[in-house]
Design an enzyme around this catalytic site. Structure first.
Site, PDB file in Angstrom:
ATOM      1  N   HIS A   1       0.861  -1.189   0.000  1.00  0.00           N
ATOM      2  CA  HIS A   1       0.000   0.000   0.000  1.00  0.00           C
ATOM      3  C   HIS A   1       0.898   1.239   0.000  1.00  0.00           C
ATOM      4  CE1 HIS A   1      -3.212  -2.677   2.047  1.00  0.00           C
ATOM      5  NE2 HIS A   1      -3.380  -2.656   0.742  1.00  0.00           N
TER       6      HIS A   1
ATOM      7  N   HIS B   1       3.233  -3.373   7.063  1.00  0.00           N
ATOM      8  CA  HIS B   1       2.153  -2.442   6.725  1.00  0.00           C
ATOM      9  C   HIS B   1       2.159  -1.265   7.692  1.00  0.00           C
ATOM     10  CE1 HIS B   1      -0.544  -4.618   3.791  1.00  0.00           C
ATOM     11  NE2 HIS B   1       0.304  -5.570   4.114  1.00  0.00           N
TER      12      HIS B   1
ATOM     13  N   GLU C   1       1.897  -4.406  11.544  1.00  0.00           N
ATOM     14  CA  GLU C   1       1.317  -3.070  11.371  1.00  0.00           C
ATOM     15  C   GLU C   1       2.041  -2.070  12.259  1.00  0.00           C
ATOM     16  OE1 GLU C   1      -1.223  -2.331   9.403  1.00  0.00           O
ATOM     17  OE2 GLU C   1      -2.272  -4.200   8.983  1.00  0.00           O
TER      18      GLU C   1
END
Length: 1184
Positions: free
Chosen positions: A878, A975, A1060
C-alpha cells in the site's frame, strides 16, 4: 442456615406454581373449559410475573414452553379479561430483559399473533381502549426485533388501523403515545413509510408537535422521532417541503431553544434537528432550508454562551472533550434506532453474531491446505532467483580454506542437495546459473579471483564511501552553511557530501546517536535572489529533472535572542552516527533518471534530495483543545452565511494544463509534480485559508488519503489554515494527537534537515461534500471528510513540504539498495539484488537476498549454507503506508551491519526480501492501489501476471520454495495502520478464529500448534513500540485474498504475519505519549531481526550456540542508538480524550470495510503448552 432453607423452599414453591399454572392453562386450551378458569389462572400467573424476576426468567428461558402456552391461549380465547391478563404478562416479560426476551417472543410467532389480535380488536366499535394500549405497547417493543415486521404489518392491514386510532383520539394521550411508538416502527420499512405518507401521516404529526409547552413533552418527543423516521422517505420529504413544513420546523426549534433554558428537553430539540436533517437529504429540502434562512438560524442557536470563570458551569466546560469532538458517523449506516433512549439491554441480551459475520466459521476452509497452484515446470522460471541453492562457491575467495568439524544445529530442514540442484546438474548447469546471476547483479562478485576490498587501501571519494570507512568515522559532523549565492540553483548539480568538523551548537544534544547520517552542503551567499522563485535548474542532460524552488531570501541566521542556538550558523552541527550513510544526493538524482511515472515527473522534491535525519528532540502526541472541531465546523458554516467574505479563487490546478500561477505576493504557491506527490487542486477560501483537493489513485475514483506537496511564498507570524476536503476514511488518528509532517528547506540549509510534526487546531471530521455512488463503491449518501490544520511558518519565503507520513520514494529505495550493495563485505555477507519483475509502467521490482557467506567451499559448509531456513519479508504493498518502508529500511540496515548478532542472524537464515511490492503506486502518489486501480493486497488468491505482476511473482517465489520443500519459517508483510497506535501483528490461527465465533465446544476440539504466537511474544519483550494486546490471530472472510492468509492457507507457512506500524504514536511502554518517528520505525525493523534470532533459539532442537548475553548486548546497542537525548521529556498521562476511540480490529491495515470484532484477539488465552514453551524461556532470556 434455616432461614436460607426456607427461602429456597419458598422460591421452589413459586417456580413450581408457575409450572403448574402453565400446565393447567395448557389443559384449559385443549379441553375448551369455561373462561372463568382461564381468567383465574392467567391472573395468578400475572401476579407471579409482576412480583418475581425468577418467574419471568424461567418463562423465557431456553426450553421453556410457557411462551407458547400464553400465545396459544391468546390466539384461541375470546374472553376479554383473559386477553388483557395475558397481554399484561407479556408486557412484564418484554419490559425486563430488554432485547433478548423480545426476540424470544418474536421467535415463538408472537408478532403474527399480536398483529392478528390487533385486527380483530379493531372490528369492535368503539375499540376497547385498554386492549389497544396493551397491544400497541407490546408491538412497539418487539417490532424492532423482527426483521419482517414491516411486511407482516402491511399484509395484515394494521398500518391504517393504528393511523386511524391516532386521528380519532388526538386528545387521548394515553392511547396516542403507544400508537405513535408503533408508527415509528412501521416507518422503518420504506414501503410502509410511503404508504402512511399517502394517508396523511406527515400532516398528522404536525398537528401533534408544536411550540414550547411543559405539558405532554413525552408525546412531543415520540411524535418528532416518528416524523424523523417518516421523512427519510424522499416522497414524504417532498410532501413536507411542498406544505412549507421546513419553515414550521425551524420556527418550532427556535421557540424550544429560547425557552428550554435548563436543557431539560434536549431530546425534543434533537428530534426537530433529526427531522430537518431527514428533509435536507433531498435537493428540494436543502433549497427550502436555505431559503428559510436555516443556516443562520442553526448557526446562531449553536453558539456557546459566555462561560463564567468559576462555578459548576465553568467546571463543566473545563472537562476533557467528549461528545463535542466525536466524529459523527450516523450516515455511514442507515439503520434506524427504533429503541427508546431509556431502554437498555443486559449484557447477556446482546446479539453479538452480527459483529462476527466476517469471521470465517468453516473449519475446512480454515485448515491450511497447500495448493501448488502452478506446476513444477512453470515454477522453474524462478530457479535463477535462488542461486544460493545450487552454487558450490568454488570460485570465491572465502574466509577459510580449511575444513572445520561441522556440527548441525539441529534437524536439517530439507535434503542436503535440494531437488533443483541434482548431481547431474552440478557441473555446467551450476556454472551457467551462477554466471547468469553474476551477470545480472554482480554480487557476490562473479570474478573467479574475487577478493575482499581493503577500504584502507582504496582511494574513494567522500561522496561514495564504503561501509567500512563510514563505520570508522567517529566524529563526523555536518557542514556549516553560510547562505546562497546568486547562482545557487545552477550549483546544485555540484553538491557534494562534506565532513567538516565544527563545534557543536548548544541547541543539539551532544553524543546523540542516529540511525543514519545526512549529507549537507556548503553554499555561500552574498545577497538575496528574488528572481529564483521559479523552478530549479536542469541537473543532467537527456530527460530533464529539476529540483524544486529554493527559498529566495537566502539562509536566515538564527535570532540573537534564541537561547537554544548561536547567531552564527557556522557553528551548527549534527553528530553523525557510527553507521553507514545511505543517503547520497548525487546518486539519488542518477536513480531518478530511470524512474518511470505516469505524469513523467521532471522535478525532485528537496526532502528526497537532501534526505532526512530524525530530529534531536521528542515529539509528544498533540493535546487537542476542547471544542476545536466545533470551532472549525462553525467557520465552515460561516462560508455559507457570509458568502461575500469568501475569495473562492483557484491557485493550483493539475486539471488545467494552461493554468497560470497567481503573481500576488500574499498568495501561497503550491506544487506536487514530483515523485510520490499528491495534490490536485487548491482553492483560496479566505486570505490565509486554503481548501486542498487530493488526487484519487490512478485508474480509480477513490482512495483519497495520502498527501505530499510543496508550499512556498509564506510570511512568518501568519496562521495559515489548510483544509484537505476529500478524504474518505471515517476516522483518523488526526483526531487523537497525530500531526502532519513538515519539511523546511530553510531549516535543512540551517543544518536541520528533518521532517517534523507540525500543525495546531488539528481535527478530522465529516464535511458537507457528498461522494458519488461511483466514488463510494456503489453506496449512496457517503460524505467526504476534512483534515484541517493550522501552521505558522518560521521563515519568510521558505519552501516547505507537507506529507501524510514520512515520505519514502521508490528512488530512495533504489538508492539505499545500491549503497548497501556497494558497501558490503563480500567475504562475510552474501548479498544479491535481483529484479523480480517489471511493473505495469516498466519499473523494476527489486528482490534482495541476504545471508552469510559459507565459511569455506567444503562440502559441510556448503550443506549448512544451503539448508538454512528461509525468512520471506515484503513491504509497501500500500503506497500510502510509508512507515512500512522505514521499518524495512531498519531491517535491511541491521541485516547488512557488522554486529556479531547480525552475522549470527545471517548464518541462521536466508532472507528473501521484496522491499516494495507496489513501486508504481509509490511513484505516482497513490494511497492504496497499483496502476491497475486495484488493491494488490486483495489479489494474492488469483493474481494476474499482466495486471498484478509483483504479486504474481512474489507468490511464485513462495510456491517455488514450497515445491522444493524449503518452506519459509516466517513470512511477514510490513504495513502501516491509520487508526491504531503502537506496532502489532496479525497472524492466523484456527483455534482463535473459532473461539471468536463463541463456539467454545468447537474451539476446544481444535488441536493447533501455538508457535504462531512465539514471535509476537518475543517482540513484545524486546521492542518498546510493540504491543501484544493489539495483536490478532483471527482469520476473516474479507481477508482471505490477502498475503497473510494466502501464504498461511495455500503455501502452508504457519508463522505468516502482517506487521502493522502506527502512523501516530504509542500509548504504552517506553514511547507512551510520543508520536512515532523514523528512528523508532527503523528500530522496530532492527528489533524484528533480533526477534528472529531469539525465535531461532526457541525453535532449534539443540541449544543455540550463541550466548544470551550477546543478544542482550545487541538489544542495548539498538536502544542506545535510538535514544532521544532531549532536555525535556513530555509524556502524556492519557493520550486520548475520554470518549472512546474508534478502533479497527479487522486484520489488515487501513481497511475500507469497517468491520469490528467483539473483543480484542490479544486477550485470547494460549494453551498451557505454549505458555510453558514461551513464558519460561522468555523470562530467562529476555527479562533483565
Amino acid at each position: 442456615m434455616s432461614k436460607l432453607k426456607v427461602i429456597s423452599e419458598k422460591s421452589l414453591t413459586n417456580n413450581s406454581r408457575v409450572v403448574g399454572l402453565l400446565a393447567q392453562l395448557e389443559k384449559i386450551n385443549t379441553e375448551s373449559t369455561e373462561s372463568d378458569t382461564a381468567r383465574y389462572v392467567t391472573s395468578k400467573i400475572l401476579h407471579l410475573a409482576q412480583s418475581q424476576e425468577k418467574t419471568r426468567r424461567e418463562m423465557t428461558a431456553k426450553g421453556s414452553t410457557g411462551m407458547e402456552v400464553l400465545l396459544s391461549t391468546l390466539e384461541n380465547t375470546k374472553d376479554l379479561q383473559t386477553i388483557l391478563n395475558i397481554l399484561s404478562i407479556l408486557v412484564e416479560l418484554v419490559s425486563g430483559g430488554g432485547g433478548r426476551r423480545a426476540s424470544f417472543l418474536v421467535s415463538k410467532g408472537g408478532s403474527q399473533i399480536l398483529l392478528q389480535l390487533l385486527v380483530n380488536a379493531s372490528k369492535e366499535s368503539p375499540p376497547h381502549e385498554e386492549l389497544m394500549v396493551q397491544i400497541h405497547s407490546i408491538l412497539a417493543k418487539i417490532g424492532p426485533k423482527d426483521k419482517k415486521f414491516g411486511v407482516k404489518a402491511r399484509i395484515n392491514g394494521t398500518l391504517n388501523i393504528t393511523l386511524n386510532l391516532v386521528k380519532q383520539n388526538l386528545q387521548n394521550h394515553r392511547l396516542v403515545l403507544p400508537c405513535l411508538q408503533l408508527l415509528r416502527v412501521y416507518s422503518a420499512n420504506s414501503v410502509n413509510s410511503v404508504s402512511l405518507g399517502k394517508n396523511g401521516v406527515v400532516e398528522l404529526m404536525f398537528k401533534i408537535i408544536g411550540p414550547f409547552s411543559k405539558k405532554n413533552s413525552s408525546l412531543m418527543k415520540v411524535a418528532l422521532d416518528t416524523l424523523a423516521a417518516l421523512l427519510k422517505s424522499k416522497t414524504n420529504a417532498r410532501r413536507a417541503v411542498d406544505r412549507g413544513y421546513v419553515q414550521v420546523l425551524l420556527t418550532i426549534y427556535v421557540d424550544w431553544h429560547r425557552h428550554d433554558n435548563r436543557h431539560r428537553n434536549m431530546l425534543i430539540r434533537k428530534g426537530i434537528l433529526q427531522s430537518l436533517k431527514s428533509v435536507t437529504n433531498i435537493k428540494l429540502g436543502r433549497k427550502a432550508f436555505t431559503d428559510a434562512n436555516g443556516m443562520k438560524i442553526l448557526y446562531n442557536t449553536s453558539q456557546l454562551p459566555v462561560i463564567p470563570v468559576t462555578g459548576p458551569v465553568a467546571q463543566l466546560y473545563s472537562l476533557p472533550a467528549e461528545v463535542d469532538d466525536v466524529v459523527d458517523e450516523s450516515d455511514d449506516n442507515d439503520d434506524i434506532d427504533l429503541e427508546a433512549e431509556n431502554e437498555t439491554e443486559n449484557e447477556d441480551d446482546l446479539d453479538q453474531n452480527f459483529k462476527n459475520d466476517d469471521i470465517e466459521t468453516d473449519i475446512n476452509k480454515l485448515k491450511p491446505q497447500q495448493e501448488p497452484g502452478r506446476t513444477i515446470e512453470e515454477l522453474k522460471m524462478y530457479e535463477h532467483l535462488f542461486p544460493e541453492l545450487i552454487d558450490d562457491f568454488q570460485d570465491y575467495d572465502l574466509i577459510s580454506k580449511e575444513p572445520k568439524p561441522f556440527v548441525f544445529e539441529g534437524k536439517v530442514h530439507g535434503p542436503i542437495i535440494v531437488p533443483t540442484a541434482g548431481e547431474e546438474a552440478s557441473g555446467n548447469s551450476g556454472n551457467l546459473r551462477k554466471g547468469l546471476a553474476m551477470k545480472e547483479n554482480g554480487s557476490p562478485k562473479g570474478d573467479k579471483k574475487a577478493t575482499l576490498v581493503d577500504p584502507a587501501k582504496e582511494d574513494i571519494k567522500d561522496n561514495d564511501r564504503t561501509l567500512q570507512q563510514q563505520l570508522g568515522d567517529q566524529n563526523r559532523t555536518t557542514s556549516s552553511v553560510h547562505g546562497l549565492n546568486n547562482d545557487i540553483v545552477k550549483a546544485l548539480d555540484r553538491i557534494t557530501l562534506q565532513n567538516i568538523p565544527s563545534q557543536t551548537t548548544p541547541g543539539f544534544a551532544t553524543g546523540m546517536k542516529k540511525d543514519h547520517g545526512l549529507p549537507l552542503t556548503v553554499l555561500t551567499c552574498t545577497k538575496a535572489c528574488p528572481h529564483l522563485a521559479t523552478c530549479g535548474n536542469v541537473l543532467f542532460e537527456g530527460r530533464t529533472v529539476q529540483l524544486g524552488k529554493l527559498c529566495c531570501t537566502g539562509v536566515e541566521t538564527e535570532d540573537d535572542e534564541d537561547s537554544e542556538s548561536n547567531s552564527s550558523v557556522e557553528q551548527a552541527s549534527v553528530e553523525v552516527p557510527d553507521g553507514p550513510t545511505l543517503h547520497d544526493p548525487d546518486l539519488y538524482i542518477e536513480v531518478v533518471k530511470n524512474t518511470k511515472s505516469v505524469p513523467e515527473y521532471s522535478e525532485v522534491a528537496y526532502p528526497d534530495y537532501f534526505g532526512h535525519i530524525p530530529p534531536p528532540f521528542k515529539e509528544p502526541i498533540l493535546e487537542r483543545p476542547y471544542g476545536v472541531q466545533r470551532t472549525k465546523i462553525a467557520q465552515d458554516i460561516e462560508r455559507l452565511i457570509h458568502q461575500s467574505d469568501i475569495i473562492d479563487r483557484v491557485v493550483y490546478d493539475l486539471d488545467n494544463p494552461n493554468y497560470i500561477i497567481p503573481e500576488e505576493g500574499d498568495i501561497l504557491k503550491f506544487n506536487s509534480k514530483f515523485e510520490s506527490g499528491n495534490l490536485r487542486k487548491v482553492i483560496q477560501i479566505r486570505k490565509n485559508e486554503y481548501d486542498l483537493i487530493l488526487n484519487s489513485d490512478i485508474n480509480s475514483n477513490h482512495y483519497h488519503q495520502w498527501f505530499y506537496f510543496e508550499v512556498s511564498g509564506m510570511r512568518p507570524g501568519v496562521a495559515y489554515r489548510f483544509n484537505i476536503i476529500n478524504c474518505e476514511k471515517s476516522n483518523s488518528q488526526f483526531n487523537y494527537g497525530m500531526q502532519p509532517l513538515m519539511y523546511s528547506v530553510q531549516e535543512a540549509l540551517n543544518a536541520r534537515p528533518w521532517w517534523i510534526r507540525m500543525g495546531t487546531d488539528i481535527c478530522y471530521y465529516k464535511n458537507h461534500f457528498s461522494r458519488s455512488s461511483a466514488a463510494a463503491g456503489g453506496q449512496k449518501g457517503k460524505s467526504y471528510y476534512t483534515i484541517t490544520f493550522t501552521v505558522n511558518f518560521p521563515h519568510k519565503d521558505d519552501v516547505c513540504y507537507f506529507a501524510y507520513h514520512y515520505p519514502y520514494t521508490y528512488s530512495t529505495l533504489q538508492m539505499h539498495l545500491q549503497k548497501l550493495e556497494s558497501a558490503h563485505n563480500p567475504q562475510q555477507i552474501y548479498f544479491r539484488k535481483d529484479v523480480l519483475c517489471e511493473t505495469l509502467s516498466g519499473n523494476s521490482c527489486p528482490l534482495v537476498t541476504i545471508t552469510a557467506m559459507p565459511e569455506s567451499n567444503y562440502y559441510e559448509h556448503i550443506c549448512q549454507f544451503r539448508n538454512r531456513p528461509y525468512v520471506f519479508l515484503s513491504a509497501r504493498v500500500h503506497p500510502g503506508e510509508t512507515n512500512a518502508s522505514w521499518v524495512m529500511k531498519g531491517t535491511l540496515e541491521y541485516l547488512m551491519s557488522n554486529s556479531p548478532t547480525a552475522q549470527s542472524l545471517r548464518e541462521s537464515y536466508i532472507f528473501k526480501i521484496v522491499p516494495m511490492l507496489n513501486p508504481d503506486g509509490v511513484i505516482n502518489g497513490n494511497h492504496r492501489c497499483s496502476l491497475s486501480g486495484e488493491d494488490l493486497n486483495r489479489q494474492w488468491q488469483s493474481p494476474n501476471p499482466d495486471l498484478h505482476p509483483t504479486i504474481y511473482h512474489a507468490k511464485g517465489l513462495l510456491q517455488y520454495l514450497a515445491a522444493v520443500k524449503r518452506l519459509p519459517l516466517v513470512y511477514c508483510d510490513y504495513h502501516g495502520h491509520s487508526r491504531k497506535k503502537n506496532v502489532f501483528m496479525y497472524g492466523c490461527s484456527i483455534k482463535e478464529t473459532v473461539w471468536h465465533t463463541n463456539d467454545n465446544a468447537t474451539s476446544c476440539d481444535v488441536v493447533e500448534d501455538t508457535g504462531y504466537r512465539t514471535l509476537p511474544k518475543i517482540l513484545s519483550h524486546i521492542a518498546p513500540a510493540f504491543c501484544m494486546s493489539s495483536c490478532s490471530f483471527v482469520v476473516e472472510k474479507s481477508k482471505e485474498s490477502t498475503a497473510r492468509v494466502v501464504v498461511w492457507r495455500e503455501i502452508g507457512v504457519q508463522r505468516s504475519y502482517t506487521m502493522e506500524s502506527t502512523l501516530c504514536g504509542c500509548d504504552q511502554g517506553k514511547y507512551k505519549g510520543l508520536q512515532i518517528g523514523t528512528r523508532e520505525l527503523e528500530e522496530m525493523g532492527a528489533k524484528f531481526c533480533v526477534g528472529l534470532l531469539r525465535l531461532k533459539r526457541l525453535t532449534s532442537p539443540l541449544e543455540y550456540n550463541m550466548p544470551s548475553s550477546l543478544l542482550d548486548f545487541e538489544n542495548d546497542l539498538i536502544e542506545s542508538s535510538c535514544k532521544v537525548t532531549s532536555p525535556t521529556t513530555y509524556v502524556l498521562d492519557e493520550d486520548e480524550p475520554r470518549f472512546l476511540e474508534e478502533v479497527d480490529y479487522s486484520a489488515e491495515s487501513n481497511d475500507e470495510l469497517d468491520i469490528e470484532l467483539v473483543e480484542n484477539a490479544g486477550d485470547y488465552e494460549p494453551s498451557a503448552q505454549e505458555e510453558v514453551l514461551s513464558d519460561s524461556e522468555l523470562s530467562r532470556t529476555y527479562l533483565p
